[in-house]
Design a protein around this motif. Structure first.
Motif, PDB file in Angstrom:
ATOM      1  N   ASN A   1       1.065  -1.085  -0.133  1.00 66.90           N
ATOM      2  CA  ASN A   1      -0.100  -0.125   0.118  1.00 66.90           C
ATOM      3  C   ASN A   1       0.879   1.198   0.088  1.00 66.90           C
ATOM      4  N   PRO A   2       1.022   1.943  -1.058  1.00 71.83           N
ATOM      5  CA  PRO A   2       1.846   2.948  -1.199  1.00 71.83           C
ATOM      6  C   PRO A   2       1.528   4.254  -0.288  1.00 71.83           C
ATOM      7  N   GLN A   3       0.513   4.155   0.456  1.00 69.03           N
ATOM      8  CA  GLN A   3      -0.054   5.113   1.214  1.00 69.03           C
ATOM      9  C   GLN A   3       0.057   4.843   2.761  1.00 69.03           C
ATOM     10  N   SER A   4       0.540   3.760   3.116  1.00 67.06           N
ATOM     11  CA  SER A   4       0.638   3.156   4.249  1.00 67.06           C
ATOM     12  C   SER A   4       1.219   3.902   5.344  1.00 67.06           C
ATOM     13  N   ASP A   5       2.315   4.674   5.131  1.00 71.87           N
ATOM     14  CA  ASP A   5       2.821   5.706   6.077  1.00 71.87           C
ATOM     15  C   ASP A   5       3.525   6.852   5.527  1.00 71.87           C
ATOM     16  N   PRO A   6       3.739   7.947   5.980  1.00 70.27           N
ATOM     17  CA  PRO A   6       3.893   9.250   5.295  1.00 70.27           C
ATOM     18  C   PRO A   6       5.012   9.255   4.283  1.00 70.27           C
ATOM     19  N   LYS A   7       6.191   8.752   4.781  1.00 68.30           N
ATOM     20  CA  LYS A   7       7.341   8.580   3.848  1.00 68.30           C
ATOM     21  C   LYS A   7       7.216   8.008   2.608  1.00 68.30           C
TER      22      LYS A   7
END
Length: 160
Positions: free
Chosen positions: A32-38
């Protein structure tokens, strides 16, 4: 006003040459490319680098009063695309908000940024996270990217 808000957000997020970070699936891409801010910032930057406005807009939250992401960014990015080099290097998270720092030298929509400080704009000493977050949103030359968590995904914030 829309171009100003878009310019501010893009100027702090338009980084190139970013290596992937975060977890990966068997194919090597983040599950999931949106799983964490970085990881979100990295995916957003890769999309900016490619020039694909539809891909860029997958990572952006635009206030309803600002219209659609593609309508605002498409023409602007065609006229003044991203150039330069930058890297996502650090972040600070407070609840459902995050700041991500980029280093390097880059330009987009006529705004140029150069930063070598991996802690630039992050809260320190007597400053609060909320103050740092507001400062990043209000400064088109800030190397920080403001994000907000929506459900399970982190999104780049355009405007306020």
């Amino acid at each position: 006003m829309r171009k100003t808000l878009i310019c501010c957000a893009l100027a702090v997020t338009a980084a190139v040459g970013v290596a992937g970070c975060g977890g990966s699936s068997s194919g090597g891409a983040p599950a999931n490319p949106q799983s964490d801010p970085k990881t979100t910032a990295t995916a957003f930057i890769a999309a900016l680098k490619s020039g694909d406005v539809n891909e860029v807009c997958k990572y952006v939250q635009v206030p309803p009063s600002q219209g659609t992401c593609a309508d605002g960014l498409g023409p602007a990015l065609q006229q003044d695309p991203f150039s330069g080099d930058a890297t996502v290097v650090n972040d600070a998270v407070s609840g459902d908000k995050a700041l991500v720092v980029t280093t390097g030298t880059f330009s987009v929509l006529g705004v140029s940024i150069s930063n070598t400080d991996s802690n630039a704009g992050l809260p320190s000493g007597g400053s609060s996270f909320d103050d740092a977050y507001a400062a990043a949103q209000g400064n088109p030359k800030s190397p920080d990217l403001a994000l907000v968590k929506v459900g399970d995904n982190w999104m780049i914030v355009l405007g306020s």
